[in-house]
Design a protein around this motif. Structure first.
Motif, PDB file in Angstrom:
ATOM      1  N   LEU A  64       0.839  -1.199   0.000  1.00 22.24           N
ATOM      2  CA  LEU A  64       0.000   0.000   0.000  1.00 22.24           C
ATOM      3  C   LEU A  64       0.876   1.252   0.000  1.00 22.24           C
ATOM      4  CD1 LEU A  64      -2.877  -1.029   2.418  1.00 22.24           C
ATOM      5  CD2 LEU A  64      -2.808  -1.143  -0.065  1.00 22.24           C
ATOM      6  N   GLY A  65       1.954   1.178  -0.740  1.00 21.19           N
ATOM      7  CA  GLY A  65       2.812   2.331  -0.908  1.00 21.19           C
ATOM      8  C   GLY A  65       3.800   2.575   0.211  1.00 21.19           C
ATOM      9  N   GLU A  66       3.738   1.777   1.280  1.00 16.39           N
ATOM     10  CA  GLU A  66       4.652   2.036   2.384  1.00 16.39           C
ATOM     11  C   GLU A  66       5.708   0.946   2.486  1.00 16.39           C
ATOM     12  OE1 GLU A  66       1.339   3.941   5.369  1.00 16.39           O
ATOM     13  OE2 GLU A  66       3.301   3.318   6.132  1.00 16.39           O
ATOM     14  N   ASP A  67       6.901   1.365   2.880  1.00 15.42           N
ATOM     15  CA  ASP A  67       7.989   0.412   3.060  1.00 15.42           C
ATOM     16  C   ASP A  67       7.674  -0.493   4.244  1.00 15.42           C
ATOM     17  OD1 ASP A  67      11.616   0.860   3.013  1.00 15.42           O
ATOM     18  OD2 ASP A  67      10.391  -0.917   3.397  1.00 15.42           O
ATOM     19  N   VAL A  68       7.721  -1.781   4.023  1.00 15.00           N
ATOM     20  CA  VAL A  68       7.388  -2.729   5.076  1.00 15.00           C
ATOM     21  C   VAL A  68       8.332  -2.585   6.265  1.00 15.00           C
ATOM     22  CG1 VAL A  68       7.214  -5.177   5.656  1.00 15.00           C
ATOM     23  CG2 VAL A  68       6.389  -4.377   3.477  1.00 15.00           C
ATOM     24  N   ALA A  69       9.563  -2.223   5.991  1.00 19.30           N
ATOM     25  CA  ALA A  69      10.551  -2.111   7.064  1.00 19.30           C
ATOM     26  C   ALA A  69      10.145  -1.079   8.112  1.00 19.30           C
ATOM     27  CB  ALA A  69      11.906  -1.757   6.470  1.00 19.30           C
ATOM     28  N   GLY A  70       9.495  -0.024   7.678  1.00 17.67           N
ATOM     29  CA  GLY A  70       9.102   0.976   8.661  1.00 17.67           C
ATOM     30  C   GLY A  70       7.594   1.110   8.759  1.00 17.67           C
ATOM     31  N   LEU A  71       6.905  -0.004   8.559  1.00 15.47           N
ATOM     32  CA  LEU A  71       5.445   0.040   8.480  1.00 15.47           C
ATOM     33  C   LEU A  71       4.828   0.545   9.770  1.00 15.47           C
ATOM     34  CD1 LEU A  71       3.296  -0.726   6.370  1.00 15.47           C
ATOM     35  CD2 LEU A  71       3.095  -2.932   7.507  1.00 15.47           C
ATOM     36  N   ALA A  72       4.060   1.618   9.662  1.00 18.74           N
ATOM     37  CA  ALA A  72       3.398   2.171  10.840  1.00 18.74           C
ATOM     38  C   ALA A  72       2.327   1.206  11.314  1.00 18.74           C
ATOM     39  CB  ALA A  72       2.766   3.509  10.475  1.00 18.74           C
ATOM     40  N   PRO A  73       2.166   1.048  12.624  1.00 13.93           N
ATOM     41  CA  PRO A  73       1.146   0.119  13.125  1.00 13.93           C
ATOM     42  C   PRO A  73      -0.247   0.426  12.577  1.00 13.93           C
ATOM     43  CG  PRO A  73       2.573   0.794  14.912  1.00 13.93           C
ATOM     44  CD  PRO A  73       2.977   1.599  13.714  1.00 13.93           C
ATOM     45  N   ALA A  74      -0.567   1.691  12.446  1.00  9.82           N
ATOM     46  CA  ALA A  74      -1.897   2.033  11.955  1.00  9.82           C
ATOM     47  C   ALA A  74      -2.122   1.517  10.538  1.00  9.82           C
ATOM     48  CB  ALA A  74      -2.086   3.552  11.990  1.00  9.82           C
ATOM     49  N   ALA A  75      -1.066   1.444   9.750  1.00 13.53           N
ATOM     50  CA  ALA A  75      -1.209   0.953   8.373  1.00 13.53           C
ATOM     51  C   ALA A  75      -1.634  -0.503   8.361  1.00 13.53           C
ATOM     52  CB  ALA A  75       0.106   1.124   7.614  1.00 13.53           C
ATOM     53  N   ARG A  76      -1.262  -1.229   9.403  1.00 15.35           N
ATOM     54  CA  ARG A  76      -1.615  -2.638   9.445  1.00 15.35           C
ATOM     55  C   ARG A  76      -3.119  -2.854   9.514  1.00 15.35           C
ATOM     56  NH1 ARG A  76       2.526  -6.307  10.119  1.00 15.35           N
ATOM     57  NH2 ARG A  76       4.525  -5.351  10.627  1.00 15.35           N
ATOM     58  N   ALA A  77      -3.829  -1.814   9.935  1.00 13.74           N
ATOM     59  CA  ALA A  77      -5.285  -1.941  10.007  1.00 13.74           C
ATOM     60  C   ALA A  77      -5.885  -2.063   8.611  1.00 13.74           C
ATOM     61  CB  ALA A  77      -5.873  -0.740  10.736  1.00 13.74           C
ATOM     62  N   ARG A  78      -5.139  -1.608   7.594  1.00 18.40           N
ATOM     63  CA  ARG A  78      -5.656  -1.662   6.232  1.00 18.40           C
ATOM     64  C   ARG A  78      -5.245  -2.933   5.505  1.00 18.40           C
ATOM     65  NH1 ARG A  78      -2.452   3.170   4.534  1.00 18.40           N
ATOM     66  NH2 ARG A  78      -3.282   2.891   2.451  1.00 18.40           N
ATOM     67  N   ILE A  79      -4.441  -3.750   6.194  1.00 18.41           N
ATOM     68  CA  ILE A  79      -3.944  -4.975   5.569  1.00 18.41           C
ATOM     69  C   ILE A  79      -4.411  -6.169   6.383  1.00 18.41           C
ATOM     70  CG2 ILE A  79      -1.886  -6.227   4.856  1.00 18.41           C
ATOM     71  CD1 ILE A  79      -0.395  -3.525   5.000  1.00 18.41           C
ATOM     72  N   ALA A  80      -5.010  -7.125   5.737  1.00 18.51           N
ATOM     73  CA  ALA A  80      -5.399  -8.357   6.412  1.00 18.51           C
ATOM     74  C   ALA A  80      -4.376  -9.429   6.087  1.00 18.51           C
ATOM     75  CB  ALA A  80      -6.780  -8.796   5.942  1.00 18.51           C
ATOM     76  N   TYR A  81      -3.995 -10.185   7.092  1.00 17.41           N
ATOM     77  CA  TYR A  81      -2.994 -11.231   6.880  1.00 17.41           C
ATOM     78  C   TYR A  81      -3.511 -12.529   7.478  1.00 17.41           C
ATOM     79  CZ  TYR A  81       1.422 -13.773   7.827  1.00 17.41           C
ATOM     80  OH  TYR A  81       2.417 -14.711   7.917  1.00 17.41           O
ATOM     81  N   LEU A  82      -3.738 -13.506   6.613  1.00 19.65           N
ATOM     82  CA  LEU A  82      -4.115 -14.829   7.094  1.00 19.65           C
ATOM     83  C   LEU A  82      -2.869 -15.694   7.068  1.00 19.65           C
ATOM     84  CD1 LEU A  82      -7.136 -14.023   6.653  1.00 19.65           C
ATOM     85  CD2 LEU A  82      -7.495 -16.372   5.982  1.00 19.65           C
ATOM     86  N   ALA A  83      -2.287 -15.906   8.239  1.00 20.00           N
ATOM     87  CA  ALA A  83      -1.046 -16.670   8.299  1.00 20.00           C
ATOM     88  C   ALA A  83      -1.322 -18.153   8.085  1.00 20.00           C
ATOM     89  CB  ALA A  83      -0.378 -16.445   9.655  1.00 20.00           C
ATOM     90  N   GLU A  84      -0.280 -18.899   7.758  1.00 18.04           N
ATOM     91  CA  GLU A  84      -0.493 -20.312   7.488  1.00 18.04           C
ATOM     92  C   GLU A  84      -0.992 -21.027   8.735  1.00 18.04           C
ATOM     93  OE1 GLU A  84       4.364 -20.975   7.659  1.00 18.04           O
ATOM     94  OE2 GLU A  84       3.169 -22.008   6.159  1.00 18.04           O
ATOM     95  N   GLY A  85      -1.906 -21.935   8.507  1.00 19.88           N
ATOM     96  CA  GLY A  85      -2.489 -22.667   9.611  1.00 19.88           C
ATOM     97  C   GLY A  85      -3.614 -21.944  10.325  1.00 19.88           C
ATOM     98  N   HIS A  86      -3.961 -20.750   9.865  1.00 20.75           N
ATOM     99  CA  HIS A  86      -5.061 -19.972  10.486  1.00 20.75           C
ATOM    100  C   HIS A  86      -4.902 -19.881  12.000  1.00 20.75           C
ATOM    101  CE1 HIS A  86      -7.115 -19.943   6.688  1.00 20.75           C
ATOM    102  NE2 HIS A  86      -6.979 -21.253   6.595  1.00 20.75           N
ATOM    103  N   PRO A  87      -3.817 -19.251  12.477  1.00 19.09           N
ATOM    104  CA  PRO A  87      -3.601 -19.228  13.918  1.00 19.09           C
ATOM    105  C   PRO A  87      -4.679 -18.427  14.654  1.00 19.09           C
ATOM    106  CG  PRO A  87      -2.076 -17.741  12.822  1.00 19.09           C
ATOM    107  CD  PRO A  87      -2.788 -18.496  11.743  1.00 19.09           C
TER     108      PRO A  87
END
Lengths: 316, 129, 220
Positions: A64-87
């Protein structure tokens, strides 16, 4: 930035092996990208680098245009991540997990969550450890979609699910896709699912992205050429787009990407008795493409074809 | 009208669907003016990316098989004589040559082929000139 | 969201805390003169003068501290939930800070309870024959403080990256041995005020290591 996901020479080593090798991945916004590859090809590691779980040894990744290395926590609200195994926290009930997840987000679509939970008859008071794999997968997806993310990253979401449950998961995913503007990246082994749902596919072979194109473009351009000879076939000198060549009895079987005049001439030069050009379905094309000798694979990438969608129908 | 897609087939999904719709129209199972399912509904039924469905509808609209009405959906188009008589005759001859070549290689006689054509034609909807 | 995380940690630690409190109740009961299974009956115990209470407390507090630290770290790895938790829109430092504060708080509260309880009993007139001063609880509080390091050490080991589980156990064992010898060395020496300063320093050091590891390691 028109790409929801963008990587620049992303590389990760485990020991001396490059699990992800100089990856340049581009996932256009609003597209559904099927990320394919054999076990150990580096799909999961790539996804973990995209979500900041694993740090690359070199290269960069942008979501979403932001460098993952410095990803702001608030940006994570716009990204959904389903990790393997559905933890999930197994000691919690469905309801408790939902309440816990909701506490982290400013926006949360409770209605959508309730809809999915009701549709799959997930009991609010049921302990998550008692749910089946399929139910956990659905719950994971429901929790991921409730904050209305712009980007969904799914790491092998149908792994271990049986046929029926897989289909149900796909149905849910289709509903998620209906919302325009959402980008989805998912890795999978099930070629049939990928073909149904993905606009574009990327195939990772030993950490290198060898294919990156619209789904049907790949299917339409991988061909199996069978050259029949009356005697032991000669070795194939090679041509552009050759994936592999194999001797099968009195035949020479070639797998070629983009079979055209140039390739046909190369075949005819060997003077076979007959040349059969066989189309392959996605699964066979994928198998042929990824099981051959790895080093010499042609890299196959095409730009997006313009897909005009009927706006009126989509809104219906 | 039931459609189906087979991801394990060699044809891309969008082509399978396109052909099914074209054939349905040709056979009269879908009549002019009849509404097709919305992109959203069809994508849910078939479990296929809605973009693929939309693409098929767009292509068929371009070919003149369907037409869309803003906000309402896709409908089967009235058959139109878009090509000139000569163009159509040329196209028909092209198709016939391919078809007849295959039939010859099947080892059939001309009478068998003609009879089969007549029989199958009965299942399709022909325009009356 | 911090509150939700803290509550979740609390709920996960509750069973362990309960077991710890049970063990502590055992010990206090024994100290009060009740016949308690597994501990030798000693009539006429002088609270806080004989070393029994502190020794038993230590033996109960160490596993409690280790268990709490592991539950918050290793359990997340085993369930695969780090990937879920660390993707929430919450800074990683805050996640770990909340965990440490809750876990440390649970340890501190649970372990303070028996000391206060026993001391209050000892202070109340009529419970036993000998005089009691609150300053006599010093050794117990020192143990309380020192074993706090075990909690943070256990947490750190739990998140330490490494394929072989043994490296972590080794680290913990090494730290434990050092701590033990240190305690022995300073117990009788004139420099023993330092005993109060070193454990908090160690805790601070371990905690900052936790944040370091959290920031730099791969969670795959």
């Amino acid at each position: 930035m028109s790409d929801a996901i963008f990587t620049q020479r992303l590389t990760k080593y485990y020991g001396r092996r490059a699990v992800v090798d100089s990856l340049d991945l581009r996932v256009p916004q609003g597209s559904v990208y099927g990320f394919l590859g054999r076990n150990g090809a580096g799909k999961s590691t790539t996804i973990k680098m995209l979500t900041g779980m694993v740090r690359p040894d070199s290269g960069k990744a942008f979501v979403l245009g932001e460098d993952v290395a410095g990803l702001a926590p608030a940006a994570r609200a716009r990204i959904a991540y389903l990790a393997e195994g559905h933890p999930l926290y197994r000691w919690m009930t469905v309801g408790e997990m939902a309440r816990f997840a909701r506490a982290f987000y400013p926006t949360w679509n409770d209605q959508l969550l309730e809809q999915i939970l009701d549709h799959f008859a997930l009991p609010r008071r049921g302990k998550i450890r008692r749910l089946s794999n399929g139910q956990r997968a659905q719950l994971s997806l429901a929790l991921a979609v409730a904050p209305d993310p712009e980007l969904l990253i799914l790491d092998d979401p149908t792994l271990g699910l049986d046929t029926v449950v897989r289909r149900e998961f796909l149905e849910s995913l289709i509903q998620v896709i209906q919302r325009r503007g959402r980008t989805i990246l998912f890795s999978s082994h099930i070629l049939g699912d990928v073909e149904r749902v993905a606009d574009r596919i990327g195939i990772l072979v030993d950490g290198v992205l060898r294919v990156d194109c619209p789904t049907d473009a790949f299917k339409e351009s991988v061909r199996k050429i069978v050259l029949q000879f009356g005697r032991t076939p000669p070795a194939f000198p090679g041509c552009r787009g050759l994936v592999s060549s194999r001797q099968a009895g009195a035949n020479l079987e070639l797998i070629v990407v983009g079979y055209g005049d140039e390739q046909r001439q190369a075949c005819e030069a060997l003077e076979p008795r007959a040349i059969d050009v066989i189309e392959l379905n996605l699964e066979d094309a994928f198998i042929e493409y990824t099981r051959g000798p790895r080093r010499s694979l042609p890299i196959f990438a095409t730009e997006n074809r313009d897909v005009e969608s009927l706006g009126a129908q989509g809104a219906a | 009208m039931e459609f189906s897609v087979d991801p394990s087939s060699r044809l891309p999904i969008y082509r399978q669907l396109g052909e099914q719709i074209r054939e349905a129209v040709a056979r009269g199972r879908l009549r002019p003016g009849e509404q097709l399912p919305s992109v959203r509904d069809l994508s849910r039924t078939l479990v296929v990316n809605p973009n693929t469905i939309a693409r098929v509808y767009t292509e068929l609209e371009r070919e003149g098989v369907l037409h869309t009405r803003q906000g309402l959906g896709a409908f089967v188009a009235e058959p139109k004589a878009e090509l000139t008589k000569r163009a159509r005759k040329e196209r028909l001859e092209e198709l016939l040559d391919r078809f007849l070549t295959e039939a010859v290689y099947l080892g059939l006689s001309a009478e068998e082929v003609v009879a089969a054509v007549a029989e199958r034609a009965g299942q399709f909807q022909w325009s009356h000139v | 969201m911090l509150k939700a995380l803290a509550l979740k940690e609390l709920r996960e630690l509750a069973p362990i805390a309960a077991l710890g409190l049970l063990a502590y109740a055992w010990i206090v009961g024994h100290g009060m003169g009740y016949r308690v299974p597994f501990l030798n009956a000693r009539p006429e115990q002088t609270p806080f003068v004989s070393a029994d209470f502190v020794i038993y407390l230590t033996f109960a507090a160490i596993p409690l501290a280790l268990a709490l630290g592991s539950r918050q770290s290793v359990a997340e790895s085993l369930a695969g939930t780090w990937n879920w938790l660390l993707h929430r829109p919450l800074a990683r430092t805050r996640v770990f800070a909340v965990k440490l504060l809750v876990g440390g708080g649970v340890y501190a509260l649970c372990t303070a309870l028996p000391i206060v309880w026993y001391a209050a009993w000892a202070a109340a007139p009529g419970n036993h024959a000998s005089p009691f001063f609150w300053s006599m609880t010093a050794d117990a509080w020192l143990a309380w403080l020192t074993i706090g390091t075990a909690y943070v050490a256990s947490f750190l080991c739990g998140i330490w990256p490494g394929r072989w589980f043994g490296t972590r156990i080794l680290a913990l064992a090494g730290a434990g041995t050092m701590a033990f010898f240190f305690a022995m060395a300073f117990y009788q020496s004139p420099m023993w005020p330092i005993r109060w300063i070193v454990p908090p320093l160690i805790i601070a050091g371990l905690a900052s290591s936790v944040f370091c590891v959290a920031r730099s390691r791969d969670f795959s």
